[in-house]
Design a protein around this motif. Structure first.
Motif, PDB file in Angstrom:
ATOM      1  N   UNK A  73       3.583   3.537  10.245  1.00 29.65           N
ATOM      2  CA  UNK A  73       2.557   3.073  11.170  1.00 29.65           C
ATOM      3  C   UNK A  73       1.433   2.351  10.441  1.00 29.65           C
ATOM      4  N   UNK A  74       0.654   1.626  11.216  1.00 29.49           N
ATOM      5  CA  UNK A  74      -0.544   0.961  10.709  1.00 29.49           C
ATOM      6  C   UNK A  74      -1.734   1.549  11.451  1.00 29.49           C
ATOM      7  N   UNK A  75      -2.853   1.623  10.762  1.00 28.53           N
ATOM      8  CA  UNK A  75      -4.053   2.246  11.315  1.00 28.53           C
ATOM      9  C   UNK A  75      -5.159   1.212  11.499  1.00 28.53           C
ATOM     10  N   UNK A  76      -6.175   1.598  12.244  1.00 29.60           N
ATOM     11  CA  UNK A  76      -7.344   0.743  12.440  1.00 29.60           C
ATOM     12  C   UNK A  76      -7.853   0.281  11.074  1.00 29.60           C
ATOM     13  N   UNK A  77      -8.099  -1.012  10.949  1.00 33.42           N
ATOM     14  CA  UNK A  77      -8.600  -1.580   9.706  1.00 33.42           C
ATOM     15  C   UNK A  77      -7.524  -2.093   8.775  1.00 33.42           C
ATOM     16  N   UNK A  78      -6.264  -1.726   9.027  1.00 36.14           N
ATOM     17  CA  UNK A  78      -5.174  -2.242   8.203  1.00 36.14           C
ATOM     18  C   UNK A  78      -4.917  -3.708   8.551  1.00 36.14           C
ATOM     19  N   UNK A  79      -4.334  -4.410   7.603  1.00 37.38           N
ATOM     20  CA  UNK A  79      -3.965  -5.811   7.805  1.00 37.38           C
ATOM     21  C   UNK A  79      -2.457  -5.882   7.938  1.00 37.38           C
ATOM     22  N   UNK A  80      -1.987  -6.508   9.004  1.00 40.86           N
ATOM     23  CA  UNK A  80      -0.549  -6.697   9.214  1.00 40.86           C
ATOM     24  C   UNK A  80      -0.169  -8.117   8.826  1.00 40.86           C
ATOM     25  N   UNK A 140      -0.979  -3.687   5.039  1.00 40.34           N
ATOM     26  CA  UNK A 140      -1.755  -3.602   3.802  1.00 40.34           C
ATOM     27  C   UNK A 140      -3.027  -2.812   4.072  1.00 40.34           C
ATOM     28  N   UNK A 141      -3.248  -1.806   3.254  1.00 39.94           N
ATOM     29  CA  UNK A 141      -4.483  -1.028   3.345  1.00 39.94           C
ATOM     30  C   UNK A 141      -5.560  -1.806   2.605  1.00 39.94           C
ATOM     31  N   UNK A 142      -6.645  -2.088   3.299  1.00 41.77           N
ATOM     32  CA  UNK A 142      -7.702  -2.913   2.740  1.00 41.77           C
ATOM     33  C   UNK A 142      -8.308  -2.317   1.471  1.00 41.77           C
ATOM     34  N   UNK A 143      -8.537  -1.020   1.468  1.00 36.85           N
ATOM     35  CA  UNK A 143      -9.215  -0.399   0.327  1.00 36.85           C
ATOM     36  C   UNK A 143      -8.333  -0.270  -0.913  1.00 36.85           C
ATOM     37  N   UNK A 144      -7.045  -0.032  -0.750  1.00 34.47           N
ATOM     38  CA  UNK A 144      -6.159   0.173  -1.906  1.00 34.47           C
ATOM     39  C   UNK A 144      -5.264  -1.027  -2.204  1.00 34.47           C
ATOM     40  N   UNK A 145      -5.165  -1.962  -1.258  1.00 30.55           N
ATOM     41  CA  UNK A 145      -4.251  -3.117  -1.340  1.00 30.55           C
ATOM     42  C   UNK A 145      -2.777  -2.701  -1.349  1.00 30.55           C
ATOM     43  N   UNK A 146      -2.514  -1.427  -1.080  1.00 31.20           N
ATOM     44  CA  UNK A 146      -1.133  -0.945  -0.994  1.00 31.20           C
ATOM     45  C   UNK A 146      -0.458  -1.635   0.196  1.00 31.20           C
ATOM     46  N   UNK A 147       0.753  -2.135  -0.050  1.00 35.15           N
ATOM     47  CA  UNK A 147       1.535  -2.794   1.012  1.00 35.15           C
ATOM     48  C   UNK A 147       2.817  -2.004   1.234  1.00 35.15           C
ATOM     49  N   UNK A 199      11.718 -23.015   9.337  1.00 38.21           N
ATOM     50  CA  UNK A 199      11.332 -22.072  10.387  1.00 38.21           C
ATOM     51  C   UNK A 199      10.404 -20.962   9.920  1.00 38.21           C
ATOM     52  N   UNK A 200      10.336 -20.732   8.614  1.00 37.66           N
ATOM     53  CA  UNK A 200       9.552 -19.603   8.095  1.00 37.66           C
ATOM     54  C   UNK A 200       8.122 -19.674   8.618  1.00 37.66           C
ATOM     55  N   UNK A 201       7.685 -18.576   9.227  1.00 30.48           N
ATOM     56  CA  UNK A 201       6.352 -18.499   9.811  1.00 30.48           C
ATOM     57  C   UNK A 201       5.709 -17.195   9.393  1.00 30.48           C
ATOM     58  N   UNK A 202       4.456 -17.270   8.983  1.00 26.50           N
ATOM     59  CA  UNK A 202       3.719 -16.076   8.561  1.00 26.50           C
ATOM     60  C   UNK A 202       2.418 -16.001   9.348  1.00 26.50           C
ATOM     61  N   UNK A 203       2.148 -14.832   9.890  1.00 25.48           N
ATOM     62  CA  UNK A 203       0.906 -14.574  10.617  1.00 25.48           C
ATOM     63  C   UNK A 203       0.262 -13.319  10.045  1.00 25.48           C
ATOM     64  N   UNK A 204      -1.050 -13.298  10.068  1.00 31.23           N
ATOM     65  CA  UNK A 204      -1.794 -12.130   9.621  1.00 31.23           C
ATOM     66  C   UNK A 204      -2.652 -11.632  10.773  1.00 31.23           C
ATOM     67  N   UNK A 205      -2.633 -10.332  10.996  1.00 34.72           N
ATOM     68  CA  UNK A 205      -3.391  -9.706  12.082  1.00 34.72           C
ATOM     69  C   UNK A 205      -4.170  -8.524  11.531  1.00 34.72           C
ATOM     70  N   UNK A 206      -5.341  -8.292  12.080  1.00 35.35           N
ATOM     71  CA  UNK A 206      -6.150  -7.128  11.749  1.00 35.35           C
ATOM     72  C   UNK A 206      -5.960  -6.093  12.848  1.00 35.35           C
ATOM     73  N   UNK A 207      -5.674  -4.858  12.483  1.00 35.47           N
ATOM     74  CA  UNK A 207      -5.504  -3.787  13.468  1.00 35.47           C
ATOM     75  C   UNK A 207      -6.899  -3.345  13.916  1.00 35.47           C
ATOM     76  N   UNK A 208      -7.182  -3.555  15.184  1.00 38.31           N
ATOM     77  CA  UNK A 208      -8.480  -3.239  15.774  1.00 38.31           C
ATOM     78  C   UNK A 208      -8.371  -2.029  16.697  1.00 38.31           C
ATOM     79  N   UNK A 209      -9.476  -1.358  16.993  1.00 40.06           N
ATOM     80  CA  UNK A 209      -9.429  -0.164  17.858  1.00 40.06           C
ATOM     81  C   UNK A 209      -8.718  -0.356  19.196  1.00 40.06           C
ATOM     82  N   UNK A 210      -8.906  -1.500  19.912  1.00 38.83           N
ATOM     83  CA  UNK A 210      -8.190  -1.634  21.193  1.00 38.83           C
ATOM     84  C   UNK A 210      -6.665  -1.695  21.061  1.00 38.83           C
ATOM     85  N   UNK A 211      -6.171  -1.952  19.839  1.00 35.49           N
ATOM     86  CA  UNK A 211      -4.734  -2.059  19.586  1.00 35.49           C
ATOM     87  C   UNK A 211      -4.093  -0.712  19.272  1.00 35.49           C
TER      88      UNK A 211
END
Length: 150
Positions: free
Chosen positions: A67-74, A97-104, A10-22
Motif C-alpha cells: 500500500x501507499x500512504x498519505x504523503x507518498x509519491x506514486x 516512494x517514501x518522501x523521507x527515506x526515498x525508499x521505492x 508508448x511508454x508513459x510515466x506519471x507521478x502522483x502525490x497521495x493526498x488525504x482525500x485519496x
C-alpha cells in the motif's frame, strides 16, 4: 505493410502525490483510486501508440502488492507490450516512494487491453509493437497464453 513501432513510443510515466482525500480511514490509498490512475495511464500509452482514441476492453489482472500512504509519491509507468489487429495490451506498474527515506517499492502491477476506435466508434487497426526491454519481450512472448486464458 503494417507499421511497427518501438515500445518507447508508448511508454508513459506519471507521478502522483497521495493526498488525504485519496485514502481510507487507515491512511492508505483506496484501491479504486489506484485503478483509476492505472486506467488513465494505460489509455494514454495506447493513444500514443495508436494515434487514436481508445477504450478499455478489459483489465486482466491487478495485483496489489503493497500500500501507499498519505504523503507518498506514486510513479506509474504504462507501456504497450503486445498488439493485435485493433487491440493493445498495456502493462502498468505502480511504484511508491517514501518522501523521507526515498525508499521505492512496487505497489501494483496490472495488464489491460485497450481497443483503438475510429471517428465512427468502430475498432481501428493499430501498428504492431516491437518490444525493447527484457521484461517487455517476456510479456510479449506470454501474450498468446493470456489471450487463450481470456
Amino acid at each position: 505493410m503494417i507499421e511497427q513501432l518501438s515500445t518507447d513510443v508508448s511508454r508513459t510515466i506519471q507521478t502522483k502525490l497521495v493526498l488525504p482525500p485519496d485514502t481510507n480511514h487507515m491512511g492508505t490509498i483506496f484501491g479504486g483510486t489506484v485503478l483509476s490512475y492505472i486506467d488513465e495511464i494505460a489509455a494514454v500509452a495506447a493513444m500514443k501508440h495508436s494515434q487514436k482514441v481508445v477504450v478499455t476492453a478489459s483489465i486482466d489482472r491487478v495485483n496489489f502488492l503493497s500500500s501507499a500512504r498519505v504523503g507518498d509519491i506514486l510513479t506509474l509507468e504504462g507501456v504497450v507490450v503486445y498488439t493485435g489487429k485493433t487491440s493493445m495490451e498495456v502493462y502498468v506498474k505502480v511504484e511508491c516512494e517514501h518522501l523521507d527515506t526515498r525508499e521505492r517499492r512496487l505497489t501494483t502491477e496490472s495488464m489491460l487491453t485497450m481497443v483503438a476506435i475510429d471517428e465512427k466508434g468502430k475498432p481501428s487497426q493499430v501498428p504492431q509493437i516491437v518490444p525493447q526491454t527484457v521484461k517487455e519481450k517476456e510479456l510479449y512472448d506470454q501474450a498468446k497464453a493470456r489471450r487463450i486464458k481470456r
